[in-house]
Design a protein around this motif. Structure first.
Motif, PDB file in Angstrom:
ATOM      1  N   TYR A   5      21.928 -22.750  10.306  1.00  0.00           N
ATOM      2  CA  TYR A   5      23.161 -22.597   9.531  1.00  0.00           C
ATOM      3  C   TYR A   5      23.559 -23.928   8.901  1.00  0.00           C
ATOM      4  CZ  TYR A   5      23.753 -18.033  11.715  1.00  0.00           C
ATOM      5  OH  TYR A   5      23.569 -16.739  12.128  1.00  0.00           O
ATOM      6  N   LEU A   6      24.237 -23.842   7.770  1.00  0.00           N
ATOM      7  CA  LEU A   6      24.747 -25.026   7.100  1.00  0.00           C
ATOM      8  C   LEU A   6      26.209 -25.220   7.485  1.00  0.00           C
ATOM      9  CD1 LEU A   6      23.204 -24.489   3.526  1.00  0.00           C
ATOM     10  CD2 LEU A   6      22.304 -25.874   5.424  1.00  0.00           C
ATOM     11  N   ILE A   7      26.545 -26.415   7.904  1.00  0.00           N
ATOM     12  CA  ILE A   7      27.892 -26.709   8.391  1.00  0.00           C
ATOM     13  C   ILE A   7      28.542 -27.745   7.482  1.00  0.00           C
ATOM     14  CG2 ILE A   7      29.231 -27.634  10.323  1.00  0.00           C
ATOM     15  CD1 ILE A   7      26.981 -26.601  12.160  1.00  0.00           C
ATOM     16  N   ARG A   8      29.752 -27.471   7.085  1.00  0.00           N
ATOM     17  CA  ARG A   8      30.480 -28.370   6.193  1.00  0.00           C
ATOM     18  C   ARG A   8      31.864 -28.651   6.787  1.00  0.00           C
ATOM     19  NH1 ARG A   8      29.838 -29.477   0.611  1.00  0.00           N
ATOM     20  NH2 ARG A   8      31.742 -30.122  -0.457  1.00  0.00           N
ATOM     21  N   PHE A   9      32.143 -29.909   7.041  1.00  0.00           N
ATOM     22  CA  PHE A   9      33.448 -30.344   7.531  1.00  0.00           C
ATOM     23  C   PHE A   9      34.166 -31.106   6.418  1.00  0.00           C
ATOM     24  CE2 PHE A   9      32.599 -30.812  12.413  1.00  0.00           C
ATOM     25  CZ  PHE A   9      32.480 -29.436  12.507  1.00  0.00           C
ATOM     26  N   THR A  10      35.427 -30.781   6.191  1.00  0.00           N
ATOM     27  CA  THR A  10      36.283 -31.569   5.312  1.00  0.00           C
ATOM     28  C   THR A  10      37.392 -32.146   6.178  1.00  0.00           C
ATOM     29  OG1 THR A  10      35.813 -30.118   3.428  1.00  0.00           O
ATOM     30  CG2 THR A  10      37.702 -31.603   3.239  1.00  0.00           C
ATOM     31  N   ILE A  11      37.415 -33.472   6.308  1.00  0.00           N
ATOM     32  CA  ILE A  11      38.344 -34.126   7.231  1.00  0.00           C
ATOM     33  C   ILE A  11      39.487 -34.773   6.461  1.00  0.00           C
ATOM     34  CG2 ILE A  11      38.588 -35.863   9.043  1.00  0.00           C
ATOM     35  CD1 ILE A  11      35.708 -35.474   9.787  1.00  0.00           C
ATOM     36  N   TYR A  12      40.687 -34.482   6.916  1.00  0.00           N
ATOM     37  CA  TYR A  12      41.900 -35.040   6.327  1.00  0.00           C
ATOM     38  C   TYR A  12      42.657 -35.846   7.385  1.00  0.00           C
ATOM     39  CZ  TYR A  12      41.253 -31.313   2.833  1.00  0.00           C
ATOM     40  OH  TYR A  12      40.742 -30.471   1.879  1.00  0.00           O
ATOM     41  N   GLU A  13      43.453 -36.779   6.919  1.00  0.00           N
ATOM     42  CA  GLU A  13      44.398 -37.454   7.805  1.00  0.00           C
ATOM     43  C   GLU A  13      45.738 -36.737   7.709  1.00  0.00           C
ATOM     44  OE1 GLU A  13      46.640 -41.809   8.371  1.00  0.00           O
ATOM     45  OE2 GLU A  13      44.870 -41.627   7.075  1.00  0.00           O
ATOM     46  N   GLU A  14      46.410 -36.593   8.836  1.00  0.00           N
ATOM     47  CA  GLU A  14      47.734 -35.994   8.814  1.00  0.00           C
ATOM     48  C   GLU A  14      48.634 -36.681   9.839  1.00  0.00           C
ATOM     49  OE1 GLU A  14      47.773 -31.877   9.783  1.00  0.00           O
ATOM     50  OE2 GLU A  14      46.974 -32.144  11.796  1.00  0.00           O
ATOM     51  N   ARG A  15      49.912 -36.581   9.610  1.00  0.00           N
ATOM     52  CA  ARG A  15      50.911 -37.140  10.520  1.00  0.00           C
ATOM     53  C   ARG A  15      51.783 -35.996  11.016  1.00  0.00           C
ATOM     54  NH1 ARG A  15      53.862 -42.419   8.533  1.00  0.00           N
ATOM     55  NH2 ARG A  15      51.795 -43.202   9.131  1.00  0.00           N
ATOM     56  N   PHE A  16      51.924 -35.893  12.332  1.00  0.00           N
ATOM     57  CA  PHE A  16      52.717 -34.793  12.871  1.00  0.00           C
ATOM     58  C   PHE A  16      53.572 -35.282  14.038  1.00  0.00           C
ATOM     59  CE2 PHE A  16      49.536 -34.947  16.088  1.00  0.00           C
ATOM     60  CZ  PHE A  16      50.022 -34.253  17.189  1.00  0.00           C
ATOM     61  N   LEU A  17      54.589 -34.515  14.343  1.00  0.00           N
ATOM     62  CA  LEU A  17      55.472 -34.827  15.458  1.00  0.00           C
ATOM     63  C   LEU A  17      55.030 -34.031  16.680  1.00  0.00           C
ATOM     64  CD1 LEU A  17      58.043 -36.306  16.443  1.00  0.00           C
ATOM     65  CD2 LEU A  17      59.321 -34.244  15.829  1.00  0.00           C
ATOM     66  N   ASN A  18      54.616 -34.754  17.719  1.00  0.00           N
ATOM     67  CA  ASN A  18      54.205 -34.110  18.963  1.00  0.00           C
ATOM     68  C   ASN A  18      55.448 -33.576  19.670  1.00  0.00           C
ATOM     69  OD1 ASN A  18      53.381 -33.579  21.670  1.00  0.00           O
ATOM     70  ND2 ASN A  18      51.654 -34.989  21.426  1.00  0.00           N
ATOM     71  N   SER A  19      55.561 -32.268  19.753  1.00  0.00           N
ATOM     72  CA  SER A  19      56.764 -31.649  20.310  1.00  0.00           C
ATOM     73  C   SER A  19      56.909 -31.905  21.807  1.00  0.00           C
ATOM     74  CB  SER A  19      56.754 -30.142  20.043  1.00  0.00           C
ATOM     75  OG  SER A  19      55.600 -29.538  20.620  1.00  0.00           O
ATOM     76  N   TYR A  20      55.806 -32.264  22.472  1.00  0.00           N
ATOM     77  CA  TYR A  20      55.859 -32.491  23.925  1.00  0.00           C
ATOM     78  C   TYR A  20      56.597 -33.778  24.256  1.00  0.00           C
ATOM     79  CZ  TYR A  20      54.288 -33.540  28.673  1.00  0.00           C
ATOM     80  OH  TYR A  20      54.242 -33.867  29.997  1.00  0.00           O
ATOM     81  N   ASP A  21      56.226 -34.872  23.581  1.00  0.00           N
ATOM     82  CA  ASP A  21      56.842 -36.162  23.892  1.00  0.00           C
ATOM     83  C   ASP A  21      57.656 -36.742  22.734  1.00  0.00           C
ATOM     84  OD1 ASP A  21      54.796 -36.877  22.173  1.00  0.00           O
ATOM     85  OD2 ASP A  21      53.538 -37.715  23.753  1.00  0.00           O
ATOM     86  N   GLN A  22      57.782 -35.949  21.659  1.00  0.00           N
ATOM     87  CA  GLN A  22      58.570 -36.371  20.497  1.00  0.00           C
ATOM     88  C   GLN A  22      58.061 -37.684  19.890  1.00  0.00           C
ATOM     89  OE1 GLN A  22      61.154 -34.466  19.027  1.00  0.00           O
ATOM     90  NE2 GLN A  22      60.103 -33.015  20.370  1.00  0.00           N
ATOM     91  N   ILE A  23      56.746 -37.848  19.885  1.00  0.00           N
ATOM     92  CA  ILE A  23      56.118 -39.023  19.277  1.00  0.00           C
ATOM     93  C   ILE A  23      55.437 -38.597  17.976  1.00  0.00           C
ATOM     94  CG2 ILE A  23      54.314 -40.774  19.511  1.00  0.00           C
ATOM     95  CD1 ILE A  23      54.861 -40.856  22.473  1.00  0.00           C
ATOM     96  N   GLU A  24      55.714 -39.332  16.915  1.00  0.00           N
ATOM     97  CA  GLU A  24      55.075 -39.058  15.627  1.00  0.00           C
ATOM     98  C   GLU A  24      53.718 -39.748  15.605  1.00  0.00           C
ATOM     99  OE1 GLU A  24      56.940 -38.678  11.262  1.00  0.00           O
ATOM    100  OE2 GLU A  24      56.827 -40.743  11.980  1.00  0.00           O
ATOM    101  N   GLU A  25      52.648 -38.979  15.329  1.00  0.00           N
ATOM    102  CA  GLU A  25      51.297 -39.503  15.473  1.00  0.00           C
ATOM    103  C   GLU A  25      50.467 -39.310  14.200  1.00  0.00           C
ATOM    104  OE1 GLU A  25      49.292 -38.155  19.027  1.00  0.00           O
ATOM    105  OE2 GLU A  25      51.210 -37.680  19.991  1.00  0.00           O
ATOM    106  N   ASP A  26      49.628 -40.309  13.931  1.00  0.00           N
ATOM    107  CA  ASP A  26      48.598 -40.175  12.903  1.00  0.00           C
ATOM    108  C   ASP A  26      47.356 -39.582  13.552  1.00  0.00           C
ATOM    109  OD1 ASP A  26      50.144 -41.173  10.889  1.00  0.00           O
ATOM    110  OD2 ASP A  26      49.308 -43.195  10.939  1.00  0.00           O
ATOM    111  N   THR A  27      46.802 -38.562  12.930  1.00  0.00           N
ATOM    112  CA  THR A  27      45.636 -37.902  13.496  1.00  0.00           C
ATOM    113  C   THR A  27      44.767 -37.357  12.366  1.00  0.00           C
ATOM    114  OG1 THR A  27      44.921 -36.186  15.066  1.00  0.00           O
ATOM    115  CG2 THR A  27      46.849 -35.699  13.710  1.00  0.00           C
ATOM    116  N   ILE A  28      43.766 -36.574  12.707  1.00  0.00           N
ATOM    117  CA  ILE A  28      42.916 -35.948  11.694  1.00  0.00           C
ATOM    118  C   ILE A  28      42.856 -34.448  11.947  1.00  0.00           C
ATOM    119  CG2 ILE A  28      41.477 -37.974  11.268  1.00  0.00           C
ATOM    120  CD1 ILE A  28      39.334 -36.735  13.081  1.00  0.00           C
ATOM    121  N   LYS A  29      42.531 -33.704  10.906  1.00  0.00           N
ATOM    122  CA  LYS A  29      42.242 -32.280  11.057  1.00  0.00           C
ATOM    123  C   LYS A  29      40.995 -31.976  10.239  1.00  0.00           C
ATOM    124  CE  LYS A  29      44.970 -30.274   7.272  1.00  0.00           C
ATOM    125  NZ  LYS A  29      46.012 -29.279   6.928  1.00  0.00           N
ATOM    126  N   ILE A  30      40.283 -30.939  10.654  1.00  0.00           N
ATOM    127  CA  ILE A  30      39.021 -30.577  10.007  1.00  0.00           C
ATOM    128  C   ILE A  30      39.085 -29.138   9.522  1.00  0.00           C
ATOM    129  CG2 ILE A  30      36.526 -30.319  10.288  1.00  0.00           C
ATOM    130  CD1 ILE A  30      36.615 -32.393  12.502  1.00  0.00           C
TER     131      ILE A  30
END
Length: 221
Positions: A86-111
């Motif tokens: 199979y051919l696999i294609r990932f498109t990776i973005y950076e995103e910033r979100f608020l972690n509802s557990y500890d209320q910390i705003e974090e830079d992360t990635i999503k695919i």
């Protein structure tokens, strides 16, 4: 004889004094680092990784974990490769979100991902019903980013990705990271592939195409 003993005592005392001063300097340096970290509300990804990797609590007043050193830049982009026919294609973005557990705003990635057969027919995609992007959890000191993949069959996967310089360019100073190491592990032991949905249709399992224990190399497009 007395003079020799006095001289030896002076040397010993001097040595002990030097050792005590060195230990004192180390303690002071450690305290200063601790105070500095506790005084700031922003941690870099690398600083946060130190706490996570060593199972330590991050400073209480931390409200942000940001990519201060542009570490995520090497992750961002489109990556493709093949695995098990199979051919696999990932498109990776950076995103910033608020972690509802500890209320910390974090830079992360999503695919966002698409997996096709050799004829180009889509077998599974993050755009399909019941599926979604692969969401980042945390960055670690070894350069891997850990992510969670949930599929419609509740057969989750932990995915670890790390950009690397291609082997043929290891000797090139400043060479771009054009390969993405991908490691797949079991995310949820209770997950069962192809559980029926409420309407009695069969669910779509991304885990079928990204099996536990798989190791992939994707190339930057």
């Amino acid at each position: 004889m007395v003079l020799i003993i006095k001289t030896e005592l002076i040397v010993l005392f001097h040595s002990l004094l030097i050792n005590a001063m060195m230990k004192f300097k180390i303690i002071i340096a450690t305290l200063l680092i601790s105070i500095s970290l506790n005084a700031q509300d922003i941690l870099s990804l690398e600083q946060a990784a130190y706490f996570f990797d060593n199972e330590l609590d991050i400073p209480e007043n931390t409200t942000k974990i940001y990519d201060l050193n542009n570490t995520l830049d090497s992750f961002i982009g489109v990556w493709s490769g093949s695995y098990n026919g199979y051919l696999i294609r990932f498109t990776i973005y950076e995103e910033r979100f608020l972690n509802s557990y500890d209320q910390i705003e974090e830079d992360t990635i999503k695919i966002l991902y698409t997996i096709t057969d050799l004829n180009g027919n889509i077998s599974v995609s993050s755009n399909q019903n019941g599926l979604s992007a692969i969401h980042g959890i945390s960055y670690s000191s070894d350069g891997f980013f850990e992510l969670n993949l949930y599929d419609a069959c509740e057969n989750t996967r932990k995915i670890y990705v790390k950009p690397e310089v291609a082997q043929q360019n290891w000797s090139v100073v400043g060479a771009a990271k054009t390969e993405l190491q991908v490691i797949i592990t079991q995310g949820s032991p209770q997950g069962i592939t192809s559980d029926p949905l409420p309407n009695n249709s069969q669910c779509t399992s991304t885990a079928d195409y990204l099996p536990n224990g798989a190791m992939l190399i994707l190339n930057k497009v």
